[in-house]
Write a protein that holds these residues in place. Structure first.
Motif, PDB file in Angstrom:
ATOM      1  N   MET A 182       1.112  -0.957  -0.206  1.00  0.00           N
ATOM      2  CA  MET A 182      -0.278   0.083   0.351  1.00  0.00           C
ATOM      3  C   MET A 182       0.843   1.346  -0.165  1.00  0.00           C
ATOM      4  O   MET A 182       1.825   1.473   1.008  1.00  0.00           O
ATOM      5  N   LYS A 183       0.334   1.861  -1.176  1.00  0.00           N
ATOM      6  CA  LYS A 183       1.499   3.394  -0.685  1.00  0.00           C
ATOM      7  C   LYS A 183       0.618   3.920   0.514  1.00  0.00           C
ATOM      8  O   LYS A 183       0.379   4.612   0.640  1.00  0.00           O
ATOM      9  N   ALA A 191      -9.320   1.730   5.036  1.00  0.00           N
ATOM     10  CA  ALA A 191      -8.964   2.572   3.733  1.00  0.00           C
ATOM     11  C   ALA A 191      -7.784   1.645   3.166  1.00  0.00           C
ATOM     12  O   ALA A 191      -7.524   1.006   1.661  1.00  0.00           O
ATOM     13  N   ARG A 194      -9.534  -1.489   0.451  1.00  0.00           N
ATOM     14  CA  ARG A 194     -10.041  -0.818  -0.443  1.00  0.00           C
ATOM     15  C   ARG A 194      -8.829  -0.509  -1.147  1.00  0.00           C
ATOM     16  O   ARG A 194      -9.042  -1.028  -2.152  1.00  0.00           O
ATOM     17  N   THR A 195      -7.484  -0.363  -0.613  1.00  0.00           N
ATOM     18  CA  THR A 195      -6.588  -0.474  -0.897  1.00  0.00           C
ATOM     19  C   THR A 195      -6.205  -2.045  -1.705  1.00  0.00           C
ATOM     20  O   THR A 195      -5.117  -1.937  -3.249  1.00  0.00           O
ATOM     21  N   LEU A 196      -6.229  -2.638  -0.537  1.00  0.00           N
ATOM     22  CA  LEU A 196      -5.577  -4.408  -0.744  1.00  0.00           C
ATOM     23  C   LEU A 196      -6.124  -5.305  -1.187  1.00  0.00           C
ATOM     24  O   LEU A 196      -5.832  -6.134  -1.280  1.00  0.00           O
TER      25      LEU A 196
END
Length: 225
Positions: A158-159, A219, A222-224
């Protein structure tokens, strides 16, 4: 070039180290705070002060907080001031590293570790003021868990992201400063009121930490996912 970075050059470099979050587009208060850190960092860079030295100063300030806050109501006010100064040092050490070109992964680890240890000192101050040990440990554990989840998410791909939840370090700084001031003021009215006032504030810390952790987990999912 290190300590001659302009604000725009510094902001670009800072954004690269914070997941692309551009301080020039931040809210006025955040932008002002980061610009202050840049100006102080540039000055210290010219004076050849190292980022590590600034980090150590900030940690020492944190270590003094429980020493003074647990003594008297007036000491709680002094503790609040020390927390504020430590938070300035926490921003400035990174600024010094950027403007002098001395950013490193090792420095990032040291800085993060110093942040967690510093927060432990703040919570120790609340305990000495009279807050229950269980309440203090719960607040610390939730904040630690928040940072742990973020670190694991980043390592999973994740950034890295900026302050996106209510449980971030700036929130903890604000709560600690306000909490010590409130506890000091309550203690001046009646000594036994200090513990109750501080307990309410740490309870707010816990609630915001829980909410922030939920935001962060959402968050990350949702990202990973």
């Amino acid at each position: 070039m290190g300590n001659r970075l302009t604000w725009d050059e510094y902001a670009t470099a800072w954004a690269g180290l914070h997941g692309g979050f551009d301080p020039r587009t931040a809210a006025p208060v955040v932008r002002g705070w980061l610009r202050m850190a840049y100006l102080v960092g540039a000055l210290l860079g010219r004076l050849r002060v190292s980022p590590a030295a600034v980090t150590v100063v900030g940690l020492v300030l944190c270590a003094v907080v429980p020493v003074v806050a647990g003594r008297s109501s007036t000491g709680a006010f002094v503790g609040a001031l020390l927390v504020l100064l430590a938070s300035v040092a926490d921003s400035v050490d990174g600024a010094v590293a950027v403007v002098t070109g001395r950013t490193s992964r090792l420095g990032y680890v040291y800085d993060s570790t110093a942040d967690r240890v510093g927060e432990a000192f703040w919570l120790a101050a609340f305990w000495l003021v009279g807050v229950s040990g269980v309440v203090v440990v719960t607040a610390g554990a939730l904040s630690w868990l928040h940072e742990y989840v973020r670190a694991r998410a980043v390592s999973a791909g994740m950034k890295e992201i900026g302050a996106v939840t209510l449980g971030e370090r700036p929130t903890r700084v604000s709560i600690t400063v306000v909490g010590l001031v409130v506890a000091g003021a309550a203690g001046l009215i009646r000594t036994e009121l200090a513990a109750g006032a501080a307990t309410v504030v740490v309870a707010v810390w816990i609630l915001l930490a829980l909410f922030g952790l939920g935001q962060l987990l959402s968050a990350v999912r949702r990202t990973l996912a």
